[in-house]
Design a protein around this motif. Structure first.
Motif, PDB file in Angstrom:
ATOM      1  N   VAL A  36      21.120  20.588  35.743  1.00 32.89           N
ATOM      2  CA  VAL A  36      20.465  21.014  34.506  1.00 32.89           C
ATOM      3  C   VAL A  36      20.163  19.758  33.705  1.00 32.89           C
ATOM      4  N   ASP A  37      18.901  19.343  33.728  1.00 39.00           N
ATOM      5  CA  ASP A  37      18.500  18.115  33.022  1.00 39.00           C
ATOM      6  C   ASP A  37      18.191  18.458  31.571  1.00 39.00           C
ATOM      7  N   GLU A  38      18.539  17.539  30.665  1.00 40.86           N
ATOM      8  CA  GLU A  38      18.415  17.774  29.215  1.00 40.86           C
ATOM      9  C   GLU A  38      19.176  19.051  28.846  1.00 40.86           C
ATOM     10  N   GLU A  39      20.449  19.104  29.245  1.00 39.42           N
ATOM     11  CA  GLU A  39      21.218  20.343  29.116  1.00 39.42           C
ATOM     12  C   GLU A  39      21.367  20.806  27.673  1.00 39.42           C
ATOM     13  N   HIS A  40      21.189  19.919  26.716  1.00 36.70           N
ATOM     14  CA  HIS A  40      21.351  20.280  25.306  1.00 36.70           C
ATOM     15  C   HIS A  40      20.162  21.062  24.760  1.00 36.70           C
TER      16      HIS A  40
ATOM     17  N   GLU B 295      14.951  34.073  24.793  1.00 28.18           N
ATOM     18  CA  GLU B 295      15.136  34.862  23.574  1.00 28.18           C
ATOM     19  C   GLU B 295      14.583  36.273  23.687  1.00 28.18           C
ATOM     20  N   ASP B 296      13.684  36.534  24.645  1.00 25.47           N
ATOM     21  CA  ASP B 296      13.073  37.855  24.775  1.00 25.47           C
ATOM     22  C   ASP B 296      13.577  38.544  26.038  1.00 25.47           C
ATOM     23  N   GLY B 297      13.515  39.886  26.028  1.00 28.63           N
ATOM     24  CA  GLY B 297      13.960  40.625  27.203  1.00 28.63           C
ATOM     25  C   GLY B 297      15.451  40.463  27.390  1.00 28.63           C
ATOM     26  N   VAL B 298      15.868  40.085  28.599  1.00 22.38           N
ATOM     27  CA  VAL B 298      17.274  39.758  28.843  1.00 22.38           C
ATOM     28  C   VAL B 298      17.548  38.408  28.197  1.00 22.38           C
ATOM     29  N   VAL B 299      18.472  38.383  27.241  1.00 17.39           N
ATOM     30  CA  VAL B 299      18.751  37.174  26.467  1.00 17.39           C
ATOM     31  C   VAL B 299      19.898  36.418  27.142  1.00 17.39           C
ATOM     32  N   TYR B 300      19.630  35.181  27.550  1.00 16.65           N
ATOM     33  CA  TYR B 300      20.663  34.396  28.229  1.00 16.65           C
ATOM     34  C   TYR B 300      20.380  32.918  28.031  1.00 16.65           C
ATOM     35  N   HIS B 301      21.391  32.094  28.269  1.00 18.67           N
ATOM     36  CA  HIS B 301      21.241  30.641  28.219  1.00 18.67           C
ATOM     37  C   HIS B 301      21.280  30.121  29.652  1.00 18.67           C
ATOM     38  N   ALA B 302      20.179  29.533  30.101  1.00 17.86           N
ATOM     39  CA  ALA B 302      20.067  29.113  31.500  1.00 17.86           C
ATOM     40  C   ALA B 302      21.082  28.029  31.852  1.00 17.86           C
ATOM     41  N   ARG B 303      21.450  27.188  30.901  1.00 21.88           N
ATOM     42  CA  ARG B 303      22.470  26.168  31.217  1.00 21.88           C
ATOM     43  C   ARG B 303      23.794  26.836  31.565  1.00 21.88           C
ATOM     44  N   ASP B 304      24.215  27.773  30.728  1.00 21.70           N
ATOM     45  CA  ASP B 304      25.501  28.429  30.970  1.00 21.70           C
ATOM     46  C   ASP B 304      25.454  29.284  32.228  1.00 21.70           C
ATOM     47  N   MET B 305      24.335  29.988  32.440  1.00 17.76           N
ATOM     48  CA  MET B 305      24.240  30.817  33.631  1.00 17.76           C
ATOM     49  C   MET B 305      24.103  29.965  34.897  1.00 17.76           C
ATOM     50  N   ALA B 306      23.567  28.763  34.788  1.00 16.57           N
ATOM     51  CA  ALA B 306      23.519  27.859  35.939  1.00 16.57           C
ATOM     52  C   ALA B 306      24.935  27.489  36.382  1.00 16.57           C
ATOM     53  N   VAL B 307      25.803  27.250  35.415  1.00 20.10           N
ATOM     54  CA  VAL B 307      27.201  26.948  35.749  1.00 20.10           C
ATOM     55  C   VAL B 307      27.838  28.145  36.450  1.00 20.10           C
ATOM     56  N   VAL B 308      27.544  29.348  35.958  1.00 19.14           N
ATOM     57  CA  VAL B 308      28.116  30.552  36.572  1.00 19.14           C
ATOM     58  C   VAL B 308      27.582  30.746  37.985  1.00 19.14           C
ATOM     59  N   ARG B 309      26.272  30.553  38.169  1.00 19.11           N
ATOM     60  CA  ARG B 309      25.746  30.715  39.535  1.00 19.11           C
ATOM     61  C   ARG B 309      26.359  29.685  40.471  1.00 19.11           C
TER      62      ARG B 309
ATOM     63  N   THR C 228      22.205  13.203  24.917  1.00 12.72           N
ATOM     64  CA  THR C 228      22.806  13.738  23.688  1.00 12.72           C
ATOM     65  C   THR C 228      23.447  15.082  24.023  1.00 12.72           C
ATOM     66  N   PRO C 229      24.589  15.082  24.699  1.00 13.33           N
ATOM     67  CA  PRO C 229      25.168  16.349  25.161  1.00 13.33           C
ATOM     68  C   PRO C 229      25.473  17.300  24.000  1.00 13.33           C
ATOM     69  N   SER C 230      25.379  18.589  24.301  1.00  9.49           N
ATOM     70  CA  SER C 230      25.698  19.605  23.306  1.00  9.49           C
ATOM     71  C   SER C 230      27.194  19.596  23.012  1.00  9.49           C
ATOM     72  N   LEU C 231      27.548  20.081  21.822  1.00 16.21           N
ATOM     73  CA  LEU C 231      28.966  20.169  21.481  1.00 16.21           C
ATOM     74  C   LEU C 231      29.697  21.115  22.419  1.00 16.21           C
ATOM     75  N   GLU C 232      29.003  22.159  22.905  1.00 10.27           N
ATOM     76  CA  GLU C 232      29.646  23.079  23.846  1.00 10.27           C
ATOM     77  C   GLU C 232      30.057  22.349  25.116  1.00 10.27           C
ATOM     78  N   THR C 233      29.170  21.513  25.641  1.00 10.32           N
ATOM     79  CA  THR C 233      29.492  20.781  26.862  1.00 10.32           C
ATOM     80  C   THR C 233      30.591  19.758  26.613  1.00 10.32           C
TER      81      THR C 233
ATOM     82  N   ALA D  89      21.965  20.113  12.018  1.00  9.58           N
ATOM     83  CA  ALA D  89      22.238  18.676  12.079  1.00  9.58           C
ATOM     84  C   ALA D  89      22.338  18.208  13.523  1.00  9.58           C
ATOM     85  N   GLU D  90      23.033  18.971  14.362  1.00  8.33           N
ATOM     86  CA  GLU D  90      23.175  18.590  15.764  1.00  8.33           C
ATOM     87  C   GLU D  90      21.818  18.511  16.444  1.00  8.33           C
ATOM     88  N   ARG D  91      20.973  19.515  16.232  1.00  7.83           N
ATOM     89  CA  ARG D  91      19.666  19.519  16.890  1.00  7.83           C
ATOM     90  C   ARG D  91      18.791  18.384  16.379  1.00  7.83           C
TER      91      ARG D  91
END
Length: 746
Positions: free
Chosen positions: A336-340, A347-361, A375-380, A591-593
């Motif tokens: 997952v490049d530019e994971e942040h 945001e539409d239809g099925v709402v999901y975060h592809a970074r997090d679901m990539a880890v799950v897959r 600039t990694p996300s605070l979650e990561t 601020a983070e973004r």
């Protein structure tokens, strides 16, 4: 869904969409998940003579329709019908089945994001047409016949020692008309023969193709990623490093390791426009481009790519978030490049975060995942801190380049001239850069000419009739447009409210207005605007990148499309027109973004021998975001931001679930939102905020109300939200959407 019958494998004799099986018939019951918003799979009978297994794609009756579904692993939780009341399946379709790891991933994802499992499964479901019969051409009989005339002689000579040819190709090679080919075939002087198989659409990348020379730090990080691939077990690594440190070249070595092991690899990019230069780097490393997957592909290309992925012949795929649902049979690596990037959030239809679901897959595929960012996300970073993710860092730019100098221009002390938006220090810096024969960039994350059109006579602000948003002027197209719903109107000559003529004025700048100002200040500079309005897709992005790299452009004016992924060796100055733009409002991650975006755009400067400079125009140079960027202290900013969130259990130290109620009628939205507020769970570690009008309180003609559930990290929020929503009746016309782990609060 209407399907041609050649897709079907042995329709059951007498099976229809409305006739149940007779009592006592020999058949078994299987659960079938349909791509519809049901709470789970439905039970169907398997007719005698039809063999199905979990993952098979089938055609099932539903009321008076025929619906494509997938044989699932577990039966639904609802009441079970007696077998004689169930309807039989119509057919099993000749299309690749959904493998068990993919089915488990889809089921897990549906439970996590609180979406109907059928709608989640629909993200992965594709019905493929049957393989086409081999194309036929012409070959010479053996022994070859005697030609009659010069033209027949040329035809037979063209076929001598050559593979079979199609009619048109044979006519061209022999320099004869099509009628000669037809006449020879009619009398047996040519025999039909299968044409040679076409070359594979996605040649296999060569992992041993000579690649760029890695630095010692790059080689150490690449070795760690290669080892993770070789273990063929689930693990997550964060690959971070300063802009220009060569992170792409490092993780491409992990891709090479997956290829050597006979596995497939998936690389997710937040925006497909970023793929232009990425594809060039990939081809330089592996000798051939990868398969590409995104929504702009023509339908035929999408079908071909899907089939080649399912067959394992497309070894590497680069794509947008939807590529996560492709049917890889041997997935050995996910990057997952530019994971942040927030663009990974659907945001539409099925709402999901592809970074997090990539880890799950990756977990279900037992494959390593690599998250990449400067600039990694605070979650990561929180997962790194907790020991769940490994961390590999590249602290230096590659090839001896140095990071650019960053300085703030205080617009209170050095304001632009009246009617302009570029401060004198920035104008002078651009002039000096161009005089040296170097390139400069102006960055403003706002499309169009101006974000607001105001009447000077009555103060009226022209807004969208469907959304609580102003209409943005796009002067080049002579329209006012809503960037939320797409509504457009021609730019009026008079004020719509008071009728005053010539009273409308543009307020604030967009990239079109900055381009106009740059043209006046630097008339001889060759300018290029890079925004989603002007860069219509990957091909246009590639052309723009080539023009910049070949120095056919002096001054680039762009939105966030230029902020990441690009390598322009002759670009030495970046000017940020409005560095304060992302800090307005009460967004948790504002601020983070802003730090991430401005650091990324700053990273475009000075990536080769010439040093770079970044100038931030701001009214708040003392703001922690600006101070961190100027000092180059991203670690300090992240530490302070984390400490600010930790006491209140805000992400990543707590959980959020947004509930959005919408209706065409404001009173209906208020009624359901109020009922949800009164039924809010009262549990330890759980707080519900709202209901309140959303910041975009009307969107596409629907009134919107928001509630926000905040919980400690150990709370299983899905069960809490599921019980909460089940306690409130929702009338027709009212929608209740759930966003687990929201990144936007509009």
């Amino acid at each position: 869904m209407d399907l041609p019958r050649d897709l079907l494998n042995g329709p059951a004799a007498g099976a229809t969409g409305s006739t149940p099986a007779p009592p006592g018939a020999e058949s078994r019951v299987v659960p079938v998940l349909l791509p519809l918003p049901f709470p789970g799979p439905l039970d169907y009978l398997v007719p005698a003579g039809m063999a199905v297994a979990p993952g098979d794609v089938v055609l099932a009756p539903l009321n008076r329709r025929e619906v494509v579904g997938v044989v699932w692993d577990a039966r639904g939780e609802g009441p079970k019908l007696a077998a004689h009341r169930l309807k039989p399946l119509i057919a099993r379709l000749e299309t690749p089945p959904l493998r068990a790891p993919l089915r488990r991933f889809l089921a897990w994802m549906a439970a996590y994001v609180l979406a109907p499992p059928g709608e989640v499964m629909a993200l992965a479901l594709r019905v493929q047409p049957p393989p086409a019969p081999p194309a036929m051409g012409w070959a010479a009989p053996v022994p070859a016949p005697e030609p009659e005339g010069v033209r027949e002689g040329r035809v037979l000579a063209a076929l001598a020692g050559a593979p079979p040819m199609a009619s048109a190709a044979l006519a061209r090679a022999a320099r004869v008309g099509a009628e000669v080919i037809r006449a020879m075939a009619a009398v047996g002087k040519l025999r039909p023969a299968p044409l040679p198989a076409p070359p594979p659409p996605f040649p296999s990348p060569d992992p041993d193709h000579p690649g760029p020379r890695l630095s010692a730090a790059q080689d150490a990080a690449a070795a760690a990623l290669r080892a993770a691939v070789a273990r063929e077990k689930f693990a997550v690594s964060l690959l971070d490093g300063v802009t220009g440190s060569g992170k792409t070249e490092v993780y491409l070595e992990a891709v090479a390791a997956a290829l050597r092991a006979g596995r497939q690899a998936l690389v997710l990019l937040p925006e497909i426009a970023l793929s232009a230069q990425w594809l060039e780097r990939f081809a330089a490393r592996f000798g051939t481009p990868p398969a590409v997957w995104h929504s702009d592909l023509p339908p035929r290309t999408r079908r071909l790519t899907w089939r080649e992925v399912a067959a394992g012949r497309a070894r590497v795929v680069v794509g947008a978030r939807s590529a996560l649902f492709l049917p890889f049979p041997a997935l050995g690596l996910i990057v997952v490049d530019e994971e942040h990037e927030t663009a990974f959030k659907q945001e539409d239809g099925v709402v999901y975060h592809a970074r997090d679901m990539a880890v799950v897959r990756a977990r279900f595929e037992q494959a390593p995942a690599v998250l990449v960012s400067a600039t990694p996300s605070l979650e990561t970073l929180a997962n790194v801190e907790a020991g769940r993710y490994a961390r590999l860092s590249l602290p230096q730019r590659h090839g001896g380049a140095v990071l650019p100098r960053v300085a703030a221009i205080d617009l209170r002390a050095a304001p632009p001239e009246r009617g302009r938006f570029l401060a004198p220090p920035l104008v002078a810096a651009i002039a000096a850069t161009l005089a040296r024969g170097e390139q400069a960039m102006l960055f403003l994350n706002r499309r169009g000419y101006a974000p607001l059109t105001l009447c000077r006579a009555c103060g009226h602000r022209i807004s969208c009739p469907n959304c609580t948003a102003w209409l943005v002027e796009h002067r080049a197209r002579r329209v006012l447009a809503c960037h939320h719903c797409g509504h457009t109107v021609p730019i009026p000559d008079t004020c719509p409210a008071c009728g005053a003529a010539h009273s409308l004025t543009a307020v604030g700048p967009g990239v079109e207005r900055i381009t106009e100002e740059a043209a006046a200040l630097f008339p001889t500079a060759r300018r290029l605007v890079m925004a989603s309005d002007t860069i219509a897709g990957p091909d246009a992005a590639a052309a723009a990148g080539r023009a910049i790299a070949e120095r056919a452009v002096d001054l680039i004016i762009g939105t966030q499309i230029v902020a990441k992924g690009w390598h322009f060796p002759h670009l030495t100055l970046v000017g940020v027109v409005d560095a304060d733009l992302g800090l307005a409002g009460g967004d948790l991650r504002a601020a983070e973004r802003t730090v991430q975006l401005l650091h990324q755009v700053a990273g475009r400067a000075g990536r080769a021998a010439a040093p770079g400079e970044v100038l931030l125009q701001t009214y708040s140079p003392e703001h922690p975001v600006m101070a961190s960027l100027v000092a180059g202290d991203l670690d300090g900013f992240v530490a302070r931001e984390a400490e600010a969130r930790r006491p209140g259990f805000w992400p990543p130290y707590g959980r959020l679930v947004a509930v959005i109620v919408s209706a065409a009628d404001a009173a209906a939205a208020d009624a359901v939102a109020g009922a949800l507020g009164r039924a809010a769970p009262s549990l330890p570690g759980v707080v519900v905020l709202g209901p309140a009008p959303a910041p975009l309180s009307v969107l596409r003609g629907r009134h919107r109300r928001r509630l926000l559930l905040r919980a400690r990290r150990e709370v299983a929020v899905q069960a809490v939200v599921r019980d909460w929503l089940a306690a409130v009746a929702v009338p027709g016309g009212v929608r209740v959407a759930v966003d687990v782990d929201p990144v936007s609060f509009l």
